[in-house]
Scaffold this motif. Structure first.
Motif, PDB file in Angstrom:
ATOM      1  N   ALA A  16       8.473 -36.496  25.993  1.00 56.87           N
ATOM      2  CA  ALA A  16       9.582 -37.356  25.570  1.00 56.87           C
ATOM      3  C   ALA A  16       9.717 -38.663  26.355  1.00 56.87           C
ATOM      4  O   ALA A  16       9.829 -39.731  25.754  1.00 56.87           O
ATOM      5  CB  ALA A  16      10.889 -36.572  25.629  1.00 56.87           C
ATOM      6  N   ARG A  17       9.709 -38.612  27.663  1.00 54.94           N
ATOM      7  CA  ARG A  17       9.924 -39.834  28.443  1.00 54.94           C
ATOM      8  C   ARG A  17       8.823 -40.861  28.227  1.00 54.94           C
ATOM      9  O   ARG A  17       9.106 -41.990  27.853  1.00 54.94           O
ATOM     10  CB  ARG A  17      10.090 -39.500  29.928  1.00 54.94           C
ATOM     11  N   PRO A  18       7.538 -40.528  28.463  1.00 56.11           N
ATOM     12  CA  PRO A  18       6.506 -41.537  28.246  1.00 56.11           C
ATOM     13  C   PRO A  18       6.402 -41.968  26.778  1.00 56.11           C
ATOM     14  O   PRO A  18       6.182 -43.143  26.486  1.00 56.11           O
ATOM     15  CB  PRO A  18       5.208 -40.887  28.718  1.00 56.11           C
ATOM     16  N   ALA A  19       6.590 -41.036  25.870  1.00 54.99           N
ATOM     17  CA  ALA A  19       6.527 -41.383  24.449  1.00 54.99           C
ATOM     18  C   ALA A  19       7.623 -42.380  24.105  1.00 54.99           C
ATOM     19  O   ALA A  19       7.397 -43.334  23.339  1.00 54.99           O
ATOM     20  CB  ALA A  19       6.638 -40.133  23.584  1.00 54.99           C
ATOM     21  N   GLY A  20       8.809 -42.201  24.666  1.00 60.74           N
ATOM     22  CA  GLY A  20       9.913 -43.125  24.424  1.00 60.74           C
ATOM     23  C   GLY A  20       9.637 -44.516  24.973  1.00 60.74           C
ATOM     24  O   GLY A  20       9.933 -45.527  24.324  1.00 60.74           O
ATOM     25  N   ILE A  21       9.060 -44.577  26.161  1.00 62.54           N
ATOM     26  CA  ILE A  21       8.727 -45.863  26.782  1.00 62.54           C
ATOM     27  C   ILE A  21       7.670 -46.591  25.949  1.00 62.54           C
ATOM     28  O   ILE A  21       7.785 -47.789  25.677  1.00 62.54           O
ATOM     29  CB  ILE A  21       8.248 -45.653  28.231  1.00 62.54           C
ATOM     30  N   ILE A  22       6.649 -45.853  25.528  1.00 59.74           N
ATOM     31  CA  ILE A  22       5.575 -46.447  24.721  1.00 59.74           C
ATOM     32  C   ILE A  22       6.129 -46.922  23.376  1.00 59.74           C
ATOM     33  O   ILE A  22       5.829 -48.034  22.929  1.00 59.74           O
ATOM     34  CB  ILE A  22       4.430 -45.434  24.530  1.00 59.74           C
ATOM     35  N   ALA A  23       6.937 -46.092  22.733  1.00 59.43           N
ATOM     36  CA  ALA A  23       7.492 -46.449  21.422  1.00 59.43           C
ATOM     37  C   ALA A  23       8.394 -47.677  21.520  1.00 59.43           C
ATOM     38  O   ALA A  23       8.334 -48.565  20.661  1.00 59.43           O
ATOM     39  CB  ALA A  23       8.263 -45.268  20.837  1.00 59.43           C
ATOM     40  N   GLU A  24       9.198 -47.741  22.556  1.00 55.96           N
ATOM     41  CA  GLU A  24      10.084 -48.896  22.734  1.00 55.96           C
ATOM     42  C   GLU A  24       9.268 -50.178  22.902  1.00 55.96           C
ATOM     43  O   GLU A  24       9.589 -51.212  22.313  1.00 55.96           O
ATOM     44  CB  GLU A  24      10.979 -48.672  23.949  1.00 55.96           C
ATOM     45  N   ALA A  25       8.212 -50.101  23.693  1.00 53.66           N
ATOM     46  CA  ALA A  25       7.345 -51.273  23.892  1.00 53.66           C
ATOM     47  C   ALA A  25       6.655 -51.669  22.588  1.00 53.66           C
ATOM     48  O   ALA A  25       6.550 -52.854  22.260  1.00 53.66           O
ATOM     49  CB  ALA A  25       6.312 -50.979  24.972  1.00 53.66           C
ATOM     50  N   ALA A  26       6.202 -50.681  21.826  1.00 50.54           N
ATOM     51  CA  ALA A  26       5.514 -50.964  20.563  1.00 50.54           C
ATOM     52  C   ALA A  26       6.455 -51.594  19.545  1.00 50.54           C
ATOM     53  O   ALA A  26       6.042 -52.464  18.769  1.00 50.54           O
ATOM     54  CB  ALA A  26       4.903 -49.688  20.005  1.00 50.54           C
ATOM     55  N   GLU A  34      -1.285 -48.231  16.500  1.00 53.05           N
ATOM     56  CA  GLU A  34      -1.364 -46.784  16.272  1.00 53.05           C
ATOM     57  C   GLU A  34      -2.018 -46.120  17.472  1.00 53.05           C
ATOM     58  O   GLU A  34      -2.794 -46.739  18.198  1.00 53.05           O
ATOM     59  CB  GLU A  34      -2.183 -46.484  15.023  1.00 53.05           C
ATOM     60  N   ILE A  35      -1.700 -44.849  17.649  1.00 52.61           N
ATOM     61  CA  ILE A  35      -2.270 -44.063  18.736  1.00 52.61           C
ATOM     62  C   ILE A  35      -2.659 -42.701  18.187  1.00 52.61           C
ATOM     63  O   ILE A  35      -1.955 -42.141  17.347  1.00 52.61           O
ATOM     64  CB  ILE A  35      -1.263 -43.947  19.904  1.00 52.61           C
ATOM     65  N   GLY A  36      -3.794 -42.177  18.636  1.00 50.22           N
ATOM     66  CA  GLY A  36      -4.224 -40.874  18.144  1.00 50.22           C
ATOM     67  C   GLY A  36      -5.313 -40.267  18.994  1.00 50.22           C
ATOM     68  O   GLY A  36      -5.937 -40.937  19.815  1.00 50.22           O
ATOM     69  N   LEU A  37      -5.537 -39.005  18.791  1.00 54.12           N
ATOM     70  CA  LEU A  37      -6.639 -38.316  19.441  1.00 54.12           C
ATOM     71  C   LEU A  37      -7.919 -38.648  18.684  1.00 54.12           C
ATOM     72  O   LEU A  37      -7.894 -38.776  17.446  1.00 54.12           O
ATOM     73  CB  LEU A  37      -6.393 -36.813  19.452  1.00 54.12           C
ATOM     74  N   PRO A  38      -9.031 -38.806  19.377  1.00 56.01           N
ATOM     75  CA  PRO A  38     -10.278 -39.130  18.690  1.00 56.01           C
ATOM     76  C   PRO A  38     -10.590 -38.115  17.588  1.00 56.01           C
ATOM     77  O   PRO A  38     -10.494 -36.903  17.801  1.00 56.01           O
ATOM     78  CB  PRO A  38     -11.328 -39.074  19.799  1.00 56.01           C
ATOM     79  N   GLY A  39     -10.888 -38.624  16.405  1.00 57.63           N
ATOM     80  CA  GLY A  39     -11.222 -37.768  15.280  1.00 57.63           C
ATOM     81  C   GLY A  39     -10.042 -37.308  14.454  1.00 57.63           C
ATOM     82  O   GLY A  39     -10.204 -36.745  13.384  1.00 57.63           O
ATOM     83  N   ALA A  46       5.144 -46.893  17.502  1.00 64.15           N
ATOM     84  CA  ALA A  46       6.555 -47.245  17.626  1.00 64.15           C
ATOM     85  C   ALA A  46       7.468 -46.035  17.383  1.00 64.15           C
ATOM     86  O   ALA A  46       8.683 -46.175  17.381  1.00 64.15           O
ATOM     87  CB  ALA A  46       6.900 -48.372  16.661  1.00 64.15           C
ATOM     88  N   SER A  47       6.886 -44.848  17.217  1.00 67.95           N
ATOM     89  CA  SER A  47       7.667 -43.636  16.984  1.00 67.95           C
ATOM     90  C   SER A  47       7.426 -42.622  18.099  1.00 67.95           C
ATOM     91  O   SER A  47       6.345 -42.020  18.183  1.00 67.95           O
ATOM     92  CB  SER A  47       7.297 -43.002  15.639  1.00 67.95           C
ATOM     93  N   ALA A  48       8.435 -42.438  18.951  1.00 67.83           N
ATOM     94  CA  ALA A  48       8.302 -41.468  20.047  1.00 67.83           C
ATOM     95  C   ALA A  48       8.037 -40.066  19.509  1.00 67.83           C
ATOM     96  O   ALA A  48       7.208 -39.331  20.055  1.00 67.83           O
ATOM     97  CB  ALA A  48       9.554 -41.484  20.911  1.00 67.83           C
ATOM     98  N   LEU A  49       8.721 -39.700  18.440  1.00 64.26           N
ATOM     99  CA  LEU A  49       8.544 -38.369  17.861  1.00 64.26           C
ATOM    100  C   LEU A  49       7.101 -38.156  17.405  1.00 64.26           C
ATOM    101  O   LEU A  49       6.500 -37.108  17.685  1.00 64.26           O
ATOM    102  CB  LEU A  49       9.507 -38.167  16.698  1.00 64.26           C
ATOM    103  N   LEU A  50       6.534 -39.142  16.736  1.00 68.56           N
ATOM    104  CA  LEU A  50       5.148 -39.001  16.277  1.00 68.56           C
ATOM    105  C   LEU A  50       4.172 -38.957  17.448  1.00 68.56           C
ATOM    106  O   LEU A  50       3.192 -38.206  17.417  1.00 68.56           O
ATOM    107  CB  LEU A  50       4.783 -40.137  15.313  1.00 68.56           C
ATOM    108  N   ILE A  51       4.434 -39.728  18.488  1.00 71.75           N
ATOM    109  CA  ILE A  51       3.563 -39.700  19.669  1.00 71.75           C
ATOM    110  C   ILE A  51       3.578 -38.298  20.286  1.00 71.75           C
ATOM    111  O   ILE A  51       2.536 -37.766  20.662  1.00 71.75           O
ATOM    112  CB  ILE A  51       3.991 -40.760  20.700  1.00 71.75           C
TER     113      ILE A  51
END
Length: 85
Positions: A16-26, A34-39, A46-51
């Protein structure tokens, strides 16, 4: 589309914390990132929940991509940081 592969630096991964910081910045960027695992299907950085649904733990490799190279670099730098500190 610029894509960068980085390693998650936060001690407990992209919870939650890092995802929120990343989403806020995005959200503040004038570009879609977009962010994802390879493959896997990437999610909107921009969505903490999705991250958080990625389940990326510390040391996991993730891909950050988008239309703007500077925006991708900014989000990638956050993913690499220990945002729990």
């Amino acid at each position: 589309m610029p894509t960068v592969t980085v390693v998650v630096g936060s001690a407990d991964g992209l919870h939650a914390r890092p995802a929120g910081i990343i989403a806020e910045a995005a959200e503040e960027l004038d570009a879609d990132v977009e962010i994802g695992l390879p493959g896997d299907e990437p999610v909107d950085a921009a969505s903490a929940l999705l991250i958080m649904t990625l389940g990326a733990g510390k040391g996991a490799s993730v891909e950050v991509s988008g239309d703007d190279e500077a925006a991708v670099a900014a989000i990638a730098a956050l993913v690499e940081k220990d945002l729990d500190a």
